[in-house]
Design a protein around this motif. Structure first.
Motif, PDB file in Angstrom:
ATOM      1  N   ALA A 182       0.689  -1.382  -0.027  1.00 39.95           N
ATOM      2  CA  ALA A 182       0.033  -0.010   0.069  1.00 39.95           C
ATOM      3  C   ALA A 182       0.923   1.457   0.232  1.00 39.95           C
ATOM      4  N   THR A 183       1.826   1.248   0.678  1.00 40.35           N
ATOM      5  CA  THR A 183       2.890   2.416   0.797  1.00 40.35           C
ATOM      6  C   THR A 183       3.429   2.845  -0.608  1.00 40.35           C
ATOM      7  N   SER A 240       2.824   1.480  -3.713  1.00 40.97           N
ATOM      8  CA  SER A 240       1.957   1.126  -4.999  1.00 40.97           C
ATOM      9  C   SER A 240       1.825   2.420  -5.612  1.00 40.97           C
ATOM     10  N   PRO A 241       1.900   2.410  -6.764  1.00 40.33           N
ATOM     11  CA  PRO A 241       1.807   1.316  -7.743  1.00 40.33           C
ATOM     12  C   PRO A 241       3.312   0.668  -7.890  1.00 40.33           C
ATOM     13  N   PRO A 263      -5.820  -5.780  -2.278  1.00 41.44           N
ATOM     14  CA  PRO A 263      -6.681  -4.734  -2.959  1.00 41.44           C
ATOM     15  C   PRO A 263      -6.177  -3.658  -3.389  1.00 41.44           C
ATOM     16  N   TYR A 264      -5.400  -3.706  -4.572  1.00 42.13           N
ATOM     17  CA  TYR A 264      -4.780  -2.383  -5.127  1.00 42.13           C
ATOM     18  C   TYR A 264      -5.964  -1.318  -5.445  1.00 42.13           C
ATOM     19  N   ARG A 265      -5.516  -0.251  -5.294  1.00 38.97           N
ATOM     20  CA  ARG A 265      -6.429   1.039  -5.879  1.00 38.97           C
ATOM     21  C   ARG A 265      -6.788   0.770  -7.261  1.00 38.97           C
ATOM     22  N   TYR A 266      -7.864   1.581  -7.801  1.00 38.06           N
ATOM     23  CA  TYR A 266      -8.374   1.515  -8.852  1.00 38.06           C
ATOM     24  C   TYR A 266      -7.552   1.857 -10.038  1.00 38.06           C
ATOM     25  N   ARG A 267      -7.365   0.784 -11.077  1.00 43.18           N
ATOM     26  CA  ARG A 267      -6.497   1.010 -12.334  1.00 43.18           C
ATOM     27  C   ARG A 267      -5.027   0.563 -11.871  1.00 43.18           C
ATOM     28  N   MET A 268      -4.616   0.202 -10.762  1.00 39.00           N
ATOM     29  CA  MET A 268      -3.295  -0.364 -10.560  1.00 39.00           C
ATOM     30  C   MET A 268      -3.251  -1.825 -10.726  1.00 39.00           C
TER      31      MET A 268
END
Length: 211
Positions: free
Chosen positions: A76-77, A79-80, A119-124
């Motif tokens: 999370a820190t 990404s991407p 759960p990567y953020r949207y579009r990652m």
């Protein structure tokens, strides 16, 4: 667009000096050498911690060494991410943690699972994964066995086991023992030359994965 790489490991990634002088210079640590070899268009993030395991607790430490517990926070820190390189397993082999390779292999499998299903953020996009088998342990020059009751024989089994796991999970694989060897000062850690060799050795496979 810059390709971002997370180098996730233990003291071999952090840069522990086997001669007891603390930490290798920044330029001698393998993530730094990998960064220099890759050049522009790549960003290597070093995340090494001495004593880190794949997925096991070590309550003798003042810090959390369980790689599976901290990895989601790091994903999370940073990404991407385009690629996560994992070089772990040496500390799993400590006599009081998991003295055979079975724990390390299971733990590496769990780390791959975490990366693939985070759960990567949207579009990652989900990053690629490169599993690295650490250099083999060796006897100390004074005749002692490697630190913390680790088995040299078991350490030699990590590469073929990690290769099988990588093939099963569709990951890249690199055997660091093909380019580097542990120092006889403690049987575990690497001198600057061998630490740098891992970074240099990873340049080609990383370029291939991210091409």
């Amino acid at each position: 667009m810059t390709k971002t790489i997370l180098a996730f490991g233990d003291s071999l990634t952090w840069g522990s000096d086997p001669e007891g002088r603390g930490r290798h210079d920044f330029a001698d640590r393998w993530p730094s050498v990998l960064q220099a070899g890759l050049g522009e268009g790549y960003h290597v993030i070093p995340e090494g911690l001495g004593g880190r395991t794949t997925a096991f607790d070590d309550y003798t430490s003042a810090v959390d060494l369980n790689g599976a517990r901290v990895l989601p926070t790091l994903l999370a820190t940073h990404s991407p991410l385009d690629l996560v390189i994992i070089m772990l397993g040496t500390n799993d082999l400590k006599g009081f943690i998991s003295p055979t390779i079975h724990g390390a292999v299971a733990g590496m499998g769990r780390l791959v699972e975490i990366i693939r299903h985070f759960p990567y953020r949207y579009r990652m996009a989900v990053p690629e994964v490169l599993l690295v088998a650490p250099p083999h342990l060796c006897d100390c020059a004074n005749g002692d066995s490697p630190l913390s009751g680790r088995s040299i024989a078991e350490s030699r089994k990590l590469a073929p086991a990690y290769l099988s796991l990588a093939e099963l999970e569709g990951c890249g694989f690199f055997d660091a023992a093909t380019v580097a060897e542990a120092s006889s000062a403690d049987g575990v850690h690497l001198d600057p030359v061998n630490t740098r060799a891992i970074g240099s050795g990873l340049v080609a496979p990383v370029r291939t994965i991210l091409s």
